[in-house]
Design a protein around this motif. Structure first.
Motif, mmCIF file in Angstrom:
data_model
loop_
_atom_site.group_PDB
_atom_site.id
_atom_site.type_symbol
_atom_site.label_atom_id
_atom_site.label_comp_id
_atom_site.label_asym_id
_atom_site.label_seq_id
_atom_site.Cartn_x
_atom_site.Cartn_y
_atom_site.Cartn_z
ATOM 1 N N ALA A 65 -129.208 -59.150 11.097
ATOM 2 C CA ALA A 65 -130.451 -58.872 10.368
ATOM 3 C C ALA A 65 -131.323 -60.113 10.208
ATOM 4 O O ALA A 65 -132.552 -60.030 10.301
ATOM 5 C CB ALA A 65 -130.134 -58.275 8.997
ATOM 6 N N VAL A 66 -130.708 -61.255 9.956
ATOM 7 C CA VAL A 66 -131.490 -62.476 9.765
ATOM 8 C C VAL A 66 -132.176 -62.856 11.074
ATOM 9 O O VAL A 66 -133.364 -63.201 11.101
ATOM 10 C CB VAL A 66 -130.606 -63.626 9.262
ATOM 11 C CG1 VAL A 66 -131.431 -64.887 9.061
ATOM 12 C CG2 VAL A 66 -129.918 -63.233 7.961
ATOM 13 N N TYR A 67 -131.438 -62.775 12.160
ATOM 14 C CA TYR A 67 -131.989 -63.073 13.489
ATOM 15 C C TYR A 67 -133.150 -62.142 13.822
ATOM 16 O O TYR A 67 -134.226 -62.592 14.239
ATOM 17 C CB TYR A 67 -130.883 -62.935 14.533
ATOM 18 C CG TYR A 67 -131.336 -62.990 15.969
ATOM 19 C CD1 TYR A 67 -131.658 -64.209 16.567
ATOM 20 C CD2 TYR A 67 -131.414 -61.836 16.741
ATOM 21 C CE1 TYR A 67 -132.060 -64.266 17.891
ATOM 22 C CE2 TYR A 67 -131.810 -61.885 18.063
ATOM 23 C CZ TYR A 67 -132.138 -63.098 18.633
ATOM 24 O OH TYR A 67 -132.536 -63.152 19.953
ATOM 25 N N GLY A 68 -132.948 -60.842 13.623
ATOM 26 C CA GLY A 68 -134.009 -59.883 13.914
ATOM 27 C C GLY A 68 -135.244 -60.134 13.071
ATOM 28 O O GLY A 68 -136.383 -60.052 13.565
ATOM 29 N N SER A 69 -135.048 -60.452 11.809
ATOM 30 C CA SER A 69 -136.179 -60.731 10.927
ATOM 31 C C SER A 69 -136.927 -61.983 11.356
ATOM 32 O O SER A 69 -138.164 -62.039 11.312
ATOM 33 C CB SER A 69 -135.683 -60.888 9.484
ATOM 34 O OG SER A 69 -135.060 -59.698 9.029
ATOM 35 N N LEU A 95 -141.584 -64.410 14.289
ATOM 36 C CA LEU A 95 -142.086 -65.155 15.438
ATOM 37 C C LEU A 95 -143.160 -64.365 16.184
ATOM 38 O O LEU A 95 -144.145 -64.940 16.662
ATOM 39 C CB LEU A 95 -140.930 -65.502 16.373
ATOM 40 C CG LEU A 95 -141.250 -66.380 17.580
ATOM 41 C CD1 LEU A 95 -141.764 -67.746 17.142
ATOM 42 C CD2 LEU A 95 -140.019 -66.522 18.474
ATOM 43 N N LEU A 96 -142.985 -63.058 16.260
ATOM 44 C CA LEU A 96 -143.990 -62.223 16.915
ATOM 45 C C LEU A 96 -145.293 -62.212 16.129
ATOM 46 O O LEU A 96 -146.383 -62.255 16.710
ATOM 47 C CB LEU A 96 -143.451 -60.799 17.090
ATOM 48 C CG LEU A 96 -142.352 -60.644 18.143
ATOM 49 C CD1 LEU A 96 -141.712 -59.263 18.051
ATOM 50 C CD2 LEU A 96 -142.909 -60.880 19.541
ATOM 51 N N ASN A 97 -145.196 -62.154 14.813
ATOM 52 C CA ASN A 97 -146.408 -62.218 14.002
ATOM 53 C C ASN A 97 -147.088 -63.582 14.163
ATOM 54 O O ASN A 97 -148.321 -63.661 14.288
ATOM 55 C CB ASN A 97 -146.079 -61.962 12.532
ATOM 56 C CG ASN A 97 -147.321 -61.988 11.661
ATOM 57 O OD1 ASN A 97 -147.759 -63.055 11.230
ATOM 58 N ND2 ASN A 97 -147.885 -60.828 11.396
ATOM 59 N N LEU A 98 -146.291 -64.645 14.173
ATOM 60 C CA LEU A 98 -146.835 -65.987 14.358
ATOM 61 C C LEU A 98 -147.574 -66.083 15.690
ATOM 62 O O LEU A 98 -148.646 -66.697 15.778
ATOM 63 C CB LEU A 98 -145.710 -67.020 14.303
ATOM 64 C CG LEU A 98 -146.134 -68.480 14.490
ATOM 65 C CD1 LEU A 98 -146.944 -68.966 13.299
ATOM 66 C CD2 LEU A 98 -144.908 -69.368 14.716
ATOM 67 N N ILE A 144 -130.222 -69.895 10.574
ATOM 68 C CA ILE A 144 -130.712 -68.961 11.584
ATOM 69 C C ILE A 144 -132.230 -68.861 11.544
ATOM 70 O O ILE A 144 -132.894 -68.799 12.588
ATOM 71 C CB ILE A 144 -130.071 -67.569 11.382
ATOM 72 C CG1 ILE A 144 -128.541 -67.657 11.527
ATOM 73 C CG2 ILE A 144 -130.641 -66.569 12.380
ATOM 74 C CD1 ILE A 144 -128.069 -68.243 12.831
ATOM 75 N N THR A 145 -132.801 -68.885 10.356
ATOM 76 C CA THR A 145 -134.254 -68.816 10.236
ATOM 77 C C THR A 145 -134.907 -70.074 10.790
ATOM 78 O O THR A 145 -135.928 -70.009 11.477
ATOM 79 C CB THR A 145 -134.654 -68.617 8.763
ATOM 80 O OG1 THR A 145 -134.045 -67.430 8.259
ATOM 81 C CG2 THR A 145 -136.175 -68.495 8.626
ATOM 82 N N VAL A 169 -135.806 -57.939 21.513
ATOM 83 C CA VAL A 169 -135.929 -56.559 21.045
ATOM 84 C C VAL A 169 -135.433 -56.426 19.609
ATOM 85 O O VAL A 169 -135.827 -55.500 18.897
ATOM 86 C CB VAL A 169 -135.162 -55.576 21.961
ATOM 87 C CG1 VAL A 169 -135.827 -55.458 23.305
ATOM 88 C CG2 VAL A 169 -133.699 -55.988 22.112
ATOM 89 N N SER A 170 -134.610 -57.372 19.175
ATOM 90 C CA SER A 170 -134.135 -57.346 17.789
ATOM 91 C C SER A 170 -135.270 -57.536 16.798
ATOM 92 O O SER A 170 -135.126 -57.206 15.618
ATOM 93 C CB SER A 170 -133.083 -58.439 17.560
ATOM 94 O OG SER A 170 -131.900 -58.149 18.258
#
Length: 253
Positions: free
Chosen positions: A147-151, A156-159, A104-105, A137-138
């Motif tokens: 949880a893994v998907y949301g993390s 990705l947003l930080n990237l 998932i990551t 939104v996750s």
């Protein structure tokens, strides 16, 4: 009247573009004149006009780079990257195996990172380029059951914001779309039957869930000259956002 978006002569790669939101994005960019390539492990039976398919697994860094190299060498440039591929089945975090966490990551975070790395030299040489990461939104609120998907989406947003700062000197813009509750081929698996989906729709300020065209138009805007000074942005395409659940527990609401 807003000017028409014109991507004539530009080359775009849309990951996960064979179905769902990605297919809508690919069709929108193609309609605006871009040469659009979508990728996946298996070719779809049909694609929109002017959209072409290349085979590859974005989770494998060598395949991600090979895809970008092939596209750039074939068309002589590389202008737009839309990192749309992603998703996750529900899985309580206590049951998530290392293999599941890795898969998932890699799909939701490492794949977009590998592709951005591969696209960078071409965009830097051109002194132009637009990368749009499709987030969720996750990634900005708790994501119970995924949880893994949301993390991964939070990463990705930080990237997105970090690359916008690092690559701005080369006129490469990097933005994210935070997609709200959306209708896709898997809508029933996520939101239940038609009655449940109607209740979800009524709970949203605009009275409906996100459609593929909503995300496609947002992506086209971010890639266009109208967004030439927008980079590192998080554009929320969520119809006004989810209603806080506690309000429905308060007496009188």
């Amino acid at each position: 009247m807003l000017p028409a978006i014109d991507f004539d002569g530009q080359v775009a790669l849309v990951t996960g573009g064979t179905r769902g939101l990605g297919r809508a994005i690919a069709a929108r960019l193609a309609d605006a004149g871009a040469k659009v390539i979508v990728c996946g492990r298996n070719a779809p039976e049909t694609l929109p006009d002017s959209v072409h398919f290349v085979s590859g697994d974005i989770r494998a860094p060598e395949q991600a780079r090979a895809m970008v190299d092939e596209i750039a060498e074939t068309h002589g440039r590389f202008d737009i990257l839309v990192n749309n591929a992603g998703g996750s089945p529900p899985c309580p975090i206590e049951d998530a195996s290392p293999r599941f966490i890795d898969a998932i990551t890699r799909l939701n975070f490492l794949g977009p990172l590998y592709l951005a790395q591969a696209a960078h030299p071409y965009m830097a040489k051109q002194k132009s380029g637009s990368i749009v990461n499709i987030a969720s939104v996750s990634g900005i609120r708790p994501s119970p059951g995924t949880a893994v998907y949301g993390s991964a989406k939070a990463a990705l947003l930080n990237l997105t914001q970090t690359l916008a700062q690092e690559w701005g000197k080369d006129n490469i813009r990097v933005n994210a779309i935070i997609v709200g509750l959306a209708k896709t081929e898997n809508t029933e698996l996520t939101y239940g039957d038609a009655d449940a989906q109607e209740q979800v729709s009524r709970s949203l300020p605009l009275g409906r869930m996100c459609e593929g065209s909503d995300v496609a138009d947002a992506a086209a805007f971010l890639c266009s000259p109208m967004a030439s000074y927008i980079s590192g942005a998080r554009l929320e395409v969520d119809g006004g956002g989810e209603r806080p659940y506690f309000l429905d527990l308060v007496k009188g609401n």
